[in-house]
Design a protein around this motif. Structure first.
Motif, PDB file in Angstrom:
ATOM      1  N   LEU A  98     -42.364 -13.217  16.693  1.00 41.35           N
ATOM      2  CA  LEU A  98     -42.662 -11.840  16.301  1.00 41.35           C
ATOM      3  C   LEU A  98     -41.547 -10.900  16.750  1.00 41.35           C
ATOM      4  O   LEU A  98     -41.178  -9.962  16.025  1.00 41.35           O
ATOM      5  CB  LEU A  98     -44.003 -11.395  16.883  1.00 41.35           C
ATOM      6  N   MET A  99     -40.990 -11.133  17.935  1.00 43.06           N
ATOM      7  CA  MET A  99     -39.858 -10.314  18.373  1.00 43.06           C
ATOM      8  C   MET A  99     -38.645 -10.534  17.476  1.00 43.06           C
ATOM      9  O   MET A  99     -37.895  -9.595  17.185  1.00 43.06           O
ATOM     10  CB  MET A  99     -39.520 -10.626  19.834  1.00 43.06           C
ATOM     11  N   CYS A 100     -38.439 -11.777  17.050  1.00 47.75           N
ATOM     12  CA  CYS A 100     -37.357 -12.051  16.102  1.00 47.75           C
ATOM     13  C   CYS A 100     -37.576 -11.282  14.810  1.00 47.75           C
ATOM     14  O   CYS A 100     -36.639 -10.707  14.239  1.00 47.75           O
ATOM     15  CB  CYS A 100     -37.276 -13.550  15.818  1.00 47.75           C
ATOM     16  N   SER A 101     -38.810 -11.241  14.350  1.00 45.96           N
ATOM     17  CA  SER A 101     -39.141 -10.482  13.152  1.00 45.96           C
ATOM     18  C   SER A 101     -38.876  -8.997  13.361  1.00 45.96           C
ATOM     19  O   SER A 101     -38.339  -8.308  12.486  1.00 45.96           O
ATOM     20  CB  SER A 101     -40.607 -10.709  12.776  1.00 45.96           C
ATOM     21  N   SER A 102     -39.227  -8.503  14.542  1.00 46.03           N
ATOM     22  CA  SER A 102     -39.009  -7.092  14.857  1.00 46.03           C
ATOM     23  C   SER A 102     -37.535  -6.737  14.831  1.00 46.03           C
ATOM     24  O   SER A 102     -37.154  -5.613  14.481  1.00 46.03           O
ATOM     25  CB  SER A 102     -39.608  -6.767  16.225  1.00 46.03           C
ATOM     26  N   SER A 103     -36.687  -7.684  15.202  1.00 44.00           N
ATOM     27  CA  SER A 103     -35.245  -7.412  15.192  1.00 44.00           C
ATOM     28  C   SER A 103     -34.695  -7.300  13.777  1.00 44.00           C
ATOM     29  O   SER A 103     -33.619  -6.732  13.568  1.00 44.00           O
ATOM     30  CB  SER A 103     -34.506  -8.532  15.943  1.00 44.00           C
ATOM     31  N   LEU A 104     -35.432  -7.816  12.803  1.00 44.95           N
ATOM     32  CA  LEU A 104     -34.989  -7.765  11.414  1.00 44.95           C
ATOM     33  C   LEU A 104     -35.462  -6.502  10.713  1.00 44.95           C
ATOM     34  O   LEU A 104     -34.750  -5.919   9.909  1.00 44.95           O
ATOM     35  CB  LEU A 104     -35.514  -8.997  10.660  1.00 44.95           C
ATOM     36  N   ARG A 105     -36.714  -6.093  11.021  1.00 47.58           N
ATOM     37  CA  ARG A 105     -37.289  -4.892  10.419  1.00 47.58           C
ATOM     38  C   ARG A 105     -38.134  -4.186  11.466  1.00 47.58           C
ATOM     39  O   ARG A 105     -38.870  -4.815  12.219  1.00 47.58           O
ATOM     40  CB  ARG A 105     -38.163  -5.253   9.218  1.00 47.58           C
ATOM     41  N   LEU A 106     -38.060  -2.873  11.504  1.00 51.74           N
ATOM     42  CA  LEU A 106     -38.798  -2.120  12.507  1.00 51.74           C
ATOM     43  C   LEU A 106     -40.226  -1.815  12.082  1.00 51.74           C
ATOM     44  O   LEU A 106     -41.022  -1.361  12.883  1.00 51.74           O
ATOM     45  CB  LEU A 106     -38.067  -0.804  12.812  1.00 51.74           C
ATOM     46  N   ASP A 107     -40.564  -2.009  10.810  1.00 48.92           N
ATOM     47  CA  ASP A 107     -41.851  -1.522  10.316  1.00 48.92           C
ATOM     48  C   ASP A 107     -42.883  -2.621  10.118  1.00 48.92           C
ATOM     49  O   ASP A 107     -43.946  -2.377   9.560  1.00 48.92           O
ATOM     50  CB  ASP A 107     -41.654  -0.766   9.005  1.00 48.92           C
ATOM     51  N   SER A 108     -42.612  -3.859  10.549  1.00 47.80           N
ATOM     52  CA  SER A 108     -43.615  -4.913  10.445  1.00 47.80           C
ATOM     53  C   SER A 108     -43.208  -6.089  11.319  1.00 47.80           C
ATOM     54  O   SER A 108     -42.031  -6.250  11.666  1.00 47.80           O
ATOM     55  CB  SER A 108     -43.779  -5.386   8.988  1.00 47.80           C
TER      56      SER A 108
END
Length: 397
Positions: free
Chosen positions: A248-258
């Motif tokens: 989920l943190m990896c995902s957060s590094s790609l997009r801030l809105d999900s």
């Protein structure tokens, strides 16, 4: 059974058995999560994102699991939020379902399957500390103490658990024993509960607000613990919650809105994991899902990539060492005080796997994958046979 053995220095395959067949990898999938983190995260964890407006601070989660976590605790976000002069507003960002695809629903009660979330607190678990002769245990966080009660006399406890939570609500039943004990039980998460826990902990109001970024908003990221503190705990003791939150943190590094696990997996596969021998079916961060599928030679290829991209001392320090700590502490004992096997276990009912590195007697470093699926009954004989074979590898190569 599937086996793959390769020389790390030369890339030469030394042995393969069913190494092109797909297996349920269990927690060996955490090596894929590690690779994702190494590629997508900086040297310190992103604890939260925030924007500052005239009289308010709006913050939202990155998936960082360390806030008040019992084993990898960080107070950085807590101190930051306590000391801000603005009013605090929590914005809930879209995120994944609490449980991953293919997880066993009836494991909801056990420490190894907490719910996933954007802004975890306390590792999404309640810790109970029981003492002989005392009917009710000490409860942490104390918020859940009024929701904990003693089981009625003679109540059935077929799984012999210390604590049972009702499936759909945060009500905990304690079954007394004559010994001291410690237990962790996941709690059900919700936005309302998160706000209550944050307010109780921070001792100040935290209000909900819709997640809407304005064009003029400058988004800041609060940094937390060094990433290796999470990687080490995740791999050595096979912590499922940390692995899920890592993606989920990896995902957060790609997009801030999900926060989206599938998105992180897709990016890592497309950008960084092209050219693996066989395309893995990768659906979660922890390996809890039986939908994950991977071949032994692909896991070995991943080990080679990790060794090429991470300095060897650092890489080996992240893994469980035979006879040292974590899931390998009782096997693969050091020789002359030095470890010779570092690895990641993967265990689900009827499956036991081990992948990692062996330092041979001659000094060679070998990468191996040893996968065993569909085992009826006790897996102890398989573990013993794996140790015998890998010891021979160390002695002879």
């Amino acid at each position: 059974m599937g086996v793959s053995l390769t020389d790390v220095a030369t890339g030469q395959q030394l042995f393969g058995l069913n190494d092109d067949r797909y297996f349920t990898p269990a927690s060996t999938m955490k090596l894929f999560s590690l690779y994702a983190g190494l590629r997508l995260l900086p040297d310190s964890l992103p604890s939260l994102h925030y924007v500052v407006r005239p009289d308010s601070l709006v913050f939202w989660g990155t998936g960082d699991p360390t806030l008040l976590h019992g084993d990898v605790p960080s107070a950085r976000a807590l101190t930051f939020l306590q000391n801000r002069p603005e009013k605090l507003f929590y914005a809930e960002v879209p995120t994944v379902a609490a449980f991953g695809p293919g997880w066993s629903w009836d494991d909801y009660n056990y420490y190894f399957q907490p719910e996933r979330g954007a802004f975890p607190v306390y590792g999404h678990t309640v810790r109970f500390y029981g003492k002989a002769g005392q009917p009710l245990p000490r409860v942490y966080p104390r918020f859940f103490r009024p929701l904990t009660e003693l089981a009625p006399a003679g109540a059935a406890n077929p799984a012999e658990d210390h604590v049972r939570r009702t499936p759909l609500e945060n009500r905990f039943t304690v079954f007394p024993t004559t010994k001291n004990w410690v237990d962790e039980t996941p709690f059900r998460t919700s936005s309302a509960l998160l706000l209550q826990l944050l307010q109780d902990t921070l001792r100040r109001p935290v209000l909900p607000t819709p997640f809407r970024l304005r064009p003029q908003d400058a988004v800041y990221t609060l940094r937390g613990l060094p990433v290796d503190s999470l990687y080490r705990r995740m791999l050595r003791v096979s912590d499922n919650f940390l692995a899920e939150q890592l993606l989920l943190m990896c995902s957060s590094s790609l997009r801030l809105d999900s926060l989206n696990t599938a998105r992180a997996i897709q990016v890592v596969q497309q950008r960084y994991l092209q050219g693996l021998p066989d395309h893995p079916t990768w659906v979660d961060g922890s390996g809890l899902s039986r939908l994950n599928l991977v071949t032994p030679r692909t896991l070995t290829a991943l080990l080679l990539r990790l060794h090429q991209e991470v300095e060897e001392p650092r890489l080996l320090s992240l893994l469980a060492a035979g006879g040292g700590q974590g899931t390998l502490r009782r096997r693969y004992r050091p020789v002359a005080g030095k470890p010779w096997l570092w690895g990641k276990t993967g265990t689900l009912t009827n499956n036991h796997n081990l992948v990692g590195y062996v330092r041979t007697k001659s000094g060679r470093l070998l990468a191996f994958s040893f996968l065993n699926n569909n085992l009826p009954g006790d897996d102890a004989p398989v573990r013993a046979e794996m140790e015998r074979i890998l010891t021979q590898v160390r002695e002879r190569l």
